[in-house]
Scaffold this motif. Structure first.
Motif, mmCIF file in Angstrom:
data_model
loop_
_atom_site.group_PDB
_atom_site.id
_atom_site.type_symbol
_atom_site.label_atom_id
_atom_site.label_comp_id
_atom_site.label_asym_id
_atom_site.label_seq_id
_atom_site.Cartn_x
_atom_site.Cartn_y
_atom_site.Cartn_z
ATOM 1 N N ASP A 20 0.820 -1.208 0.000
ATOM 2 C CA ASP A 20 0.000 0.000 0.000
ATOM 3 C C ASP A 20 0.858 1.263 0.000
ATOM 4 O O ASP A 20 2.005 1.268 0.456
ATOM 5 C CB ASP A 20 -0.916 0.013 1.229
ATOM 6 C CG ASP A 20 -1.895 -1.148 1.234
ATOM 7 O OD1 ASP A 20 -2.294 -1.582 0.134
ATOM 8 O OD2 ASP A 20 -2.251 -1.622 2.326
ATOM 9 N N ASN A 21 0.265 2.338 -0.498
ATOM 10 C CA ASN A 21 0.853 3.681 -0.447
ATOM 11 C C ASN A 21 2.290 3.739 -0.963
ATOM 12 O O ASN A 21 3.187 4.255 -0.284
ATOM 13 C CB ASN A 21 0.813 4.212 0.997
ATOM 14 C CG ASN A 21 -0.580 4.172 1.587
ATOM 15 O OD1 ASN A 21 -1.538 4.605 0.960
ATOM 16 N ND2 ASN A 21 -0.699 3.635 2.798
ATOM 17 N N LEU A 30 9.129 2.958 -1.133
ATOM 18 C CA LEU A 30 8.623 2.692 0.207
ATOM 19 C C LEU A 30 7.120 2.471 0.160
ATOM 20 O O LEU A 30 6.429 3.004 -0.711
ATOM 21 C CB LEU A 30 8.949 3.857 1.139
ATOM 22 C CG LEU A 30 10.424 4.241 1.254
ATOM 23 C CD1 LEU A 30 10.585 5.492 2.112
ATOM 24 C CD2 LEU A 30 11.231 3.098 1.834
ATOM 25 N N GLY A 31 6.619 1.679 1.107
ATOM 26 C CA GLY A 31 5.189 1.438 1.185
ATOM 27 C C GLY A 31 4.813 0.911 2.551
ATOM 28 O O GLY A 31 5.666 0.748 3.430
ATOM 29 N N THR A 32 3.526 0.631 2.744
ATOM 30 C CA THR A 32 3.030 0.154 4.032
ATOM 31 C C THR A 32 2.443 -1.246 3.887
ATOM 32 O O THR A 32 1.910 -1.613 2.846
ATOM 33 C CB THR A 32 1.954 1.098 4.595
ATOM 34 O OG1 THR A 32 0.862 1.174 3.665
ATOM 35 C CG2 THR A 32 2.512 2.495 4.801
ATOM 36 N N LEU A 33 2.547 -2.023 4.981
ATOM 37 C CA LEU A 33 1.982 -3.370 5.037
ATOM 38 C C LEU A 33 0.856 -3.468 6.054
ATOM 39 O O LEU A 33 0.163 -4.468 6.114
ATOM 40 C CB LEU A 33 3.070 -4.386 5.403
ATOM 41 C CG LEU A 33 4.223 -4.536 4.419
ATOM 42 C CD1 LEU A 33 5.245 -5.525 4.959
ATOM 43 C CD2 LEU A 33 3.718 -4.987 3.059
ATOM 44 N N ARG A 38 6.316 -1.267 7.570
ATOM 45 C CA ARG A 38 6.649 -0.591 6.328
ATOM 46 C C ARG A 38 7.564 -1.501 5.514
ATOM 47 O O ARG A 38 8.176 -2.426 6.039
ATOM 48 C CB ARG A 38 7.365 0.742 6.607
ATOM 49 C CG ARG A 38 6.601 1.675 7.546
ATOM 50 C CD ARG A 38 5.332 2.212 6.910
ATOM 51 N NE ARG A 38 4.641 3.148 7.785
ATOM 52 C CZ ARG A 38 3.637 2.818 8.578
ATOM 53 N NH1 ARG A 38 3.218 1.550 8.622
ATOM 54 N NH2 ARG A 38 3.052 3.727 9.334
ATOM 55 N N VAL A 39 7.672 -1.221 4.217
ATOM 56 C CA VAL A 39 8.565 -1.995 3.366
ATOM 57 C C VAL A 39 9.375 -1.042 2.499
ATOM 58 O O VAL A 39 8.877 0.000 2.064
ATOM 59 C CB VAL A 39 7.778 -2.995 2.483
ATOM 60 C CG1 VAL A 39 6.784 -2.278 1.586
ATOM 61 C CG2 VAL A 39 8.729 -3.837 1.637
ATOM 62 N N LYS A 56 16.383 -5.855 -3.254
ATOM 63 C CA LYS A 56 16.453 -6.034 -1.800
ATOM 64 C C LYS A 56 15.181 -5.498 -1.162
ATOM 65 O O LYS A 56 14.770 -4.366 -1.415
ATOM 66 C CB LYS A 56 17.664 -5.303 -1.226
ATOM 67 C CG LYS A 56 17.817 -5.454 0.284
ATOM 68 C CD LYS A 56 19.050 -4.717 0.785
ATOM 69 C CE LYS A 56 19.205 -4.852 2.298
ATOM 70 N NZ LYS A 56 20.414 -4.138 2.787
ATOM 71 N N LEU A 57 14.557 -6.326 -0.333
ATOM 72 C CA LEU A 57 13.337 -5.945 0.374
ATOM 73 C C LEU A 57 13.626 -5.899 1.866
ATOM 74 O O LEU A 57 14.178 -6.848 2.428
ATOM 75 C CB LEU A 57 12.223 -6.955 0.099
ATOM 76 C CG LEU A 57 11.866 -7.169 -1.371
ATOM 77 C CD1 LEU A 57 10.958 -8.372 -1.521
ATOM 78 C CD2 LEU A 57 11.210 -5.929 -1.951
ATOM 79 N N THR A 58 13.255 -4.810 2.495
ATOM 80 C CA THR A 58 13.433 -4.662 3.935
ATOM 81 C C THR A 58 12.089 -4.338 4.564
ATOM 82 O O THR A 58 11.426 -3.375 4.168
ATOM 83 C CB THR A 58 14.429 -3.538 4.268
ATOM 84 O OG1 THR A 58 15.664 -3.783 3.597
ATOM 85 C CG2 THR A 58 14.681 -3.470 5.768
ATOM 86 N N VAL A 59 11.663 -5.170 5.501
ATOM 87 C CA VAL A 59 10.442 -4.917 6.260
ATOM 88 C C VAL A 59 10.841 -4.228 7.553
ATOM 89 O O VAL A 59 11.741 -4.684 8.265
ATOM 90 C CB VAL A 59 9.687 -6.227 6.553
ATOM 91 C CG1 VAL A 59 8.465 -5.965 7.423
ATOM 92 C CG2 VAL A 59 9.273 -6.903 5.246
ATOM 93 N N LEU A 60 10.179 -3.108 7.850
ATOM 94 C CA LEU A 60 10.539 -2.315 9.015
ATOM 95 C C LEU A 60 9.322 -2.067 9.896
ATOM 96 O O LEU A 60 8.212 -1.876 9.394
ATOM 97 C CB LEU A 60 11.130 -0.963 8.600
ATOM 98 C CG LEU A 60 12.262 -0.971 7.580
ATOM 99 C CD1 LEU A 60 11.737 -0.563 6.214
ATOM 100 C CD2 LEU A 60 13.377 -0.047 8.009
ATOM 101 N N ASN A 61 9.551 -2.077 11.188
ATOM 102 C CA ASN A 61 8.552 -1.589 12.131
ATOM 103 C C ASN A 61 8.773 -0.092 12.283
ATOM 104 O O ASN A 61 9.914 0.352 12.443
ATOM 105 C CB ASN A 61 8.697 -2.298 13.475
ATOM 106 C CG ASN A 61 7.629 -1.887 14.469
ATOM 107 O OD1 ASN A 61 7.664 -0.783 15.011
ATOM 108 N ND2 ASN A 61 6.690 -2.781 14.724
#
Length: 261
Positions: A20-21, A30-33, A38-39, A56-61
């Motif tokens: 999303d977004n 960047l986007g939201t999960l 966030r990703v 490269k994919l990074t999932v972030l809090n």
């Protein structure tokens, strides 16, 4: 003016269907999960400087920082591609972006619409692990059903047993999620590190399902870990197609550790 990386990332994720977004800036998208996750997606070089051969994919809090990282190599996703009419690449080329003295472009081969879709699907499958699945669990239609069954002992026999149970779920109109058919070809159960990684990934798969079906006369420690995890997530657990609720049948559960499946 947007950069080449902006354009390619937007081509992949700009429709908002993968996450999303989406917002692309510089060399990242960047986007939201969900509420707190966030990703970030970006092309990187894994082998030769100036050759961007992976995503490269990074999932972030949003408050605690990085949660997980995955590198998807274009070689693994797309394979080697032919370059018709170019004698320099008779055997084909691995898709990648290259730096031609400050000008970035695809080297010899430009991905097709099907290639972009392949990349999107791989990214989506990875990110699905981190999404909030509670809403999906209450939706109508075919259910995702996790096949919880023993693996240890006669491995080939147990894989076939799990395959048959997965087929039963499929014939009932639901979607079987069977780790026995996914992990043994790529994760050696005799390798402790690979085996633990496969078990942890199995628990992640449980989170994506609406139901967990338990099979077999004896439940191993690994199966109990999956059952407890499903219950903690509020996911319905069934054995012999009967809901077991919060109190499992009278089978002795291990007291400590996850142990082996």
């Amino acid at each position: 003016m947007s950069s080449f990386f902006d354009q390619e990332l937007w081509r992949l994720f700009g429709d908002g269907k993968t996450f999303d977004n989406p917002a692309c800036s510089g060399r990242a998208c960047l986007g939201t999960l969900g509420k707190d996750l966030r990703v970030r997606a970006q092309f990187i070089s894994t082998h030769i400087s100036g050759e961007y051969d992976a995503l490269k994919l990074t999932v972030l809090n949003r408050t605690d920082g990085p949660v997980d990282t995955l590198v998807l190599k274009l070689r693994d996703l797309l394979g080697k591609k032919p370059v018709p009419g170019n004698p320099n690449f008779r055997s084909g080329v691995i898709p990648h972006i290259w730096d031609d003295y400050g000008k970035f472009e695809w080297y010899a081969y430009r991905p097709t619409a099907a290639d972009y879709e392949t990349i999107r699907q791989a990214v989506g499958q990875y990110l699905d692990v981190f999404r909030d699945r509670q809403q999906e669990r209450i939706q109508d239609g075919p259910k995702l059903v996790y096949i919880c069954a023993p693996l240890r002992g006669d491995v080939e026999k147990n894989i076939e047993f799990a395959r048959q149970k997965a087929q039963e779920v499929f014939q009932m109109g639901d979607i079987p999620v069977c780790p026995h058919l996914m992990f043994p070809p790529i994760a050696d159960p005799e390798n402790p590190q690979q085996d633990q990684a496969a078990r942890d990934m199995g628990l992640r798969l449980v989170e994506s399902c609406q139901e967990v079906h338990v099979y077999g006369p004896e439940w191993t420690e690994g199966m109990w870990a999956e059952i407890r995890h499903a219950m903690d997530m509020g996911i319905e657990v069934k054995t012999d197609q009967e809901t077991i609720g919060r109190s499992p049948p009278h089978r002795q559960a291990p007291r400590k550790g996850r142990g082996a499946r």
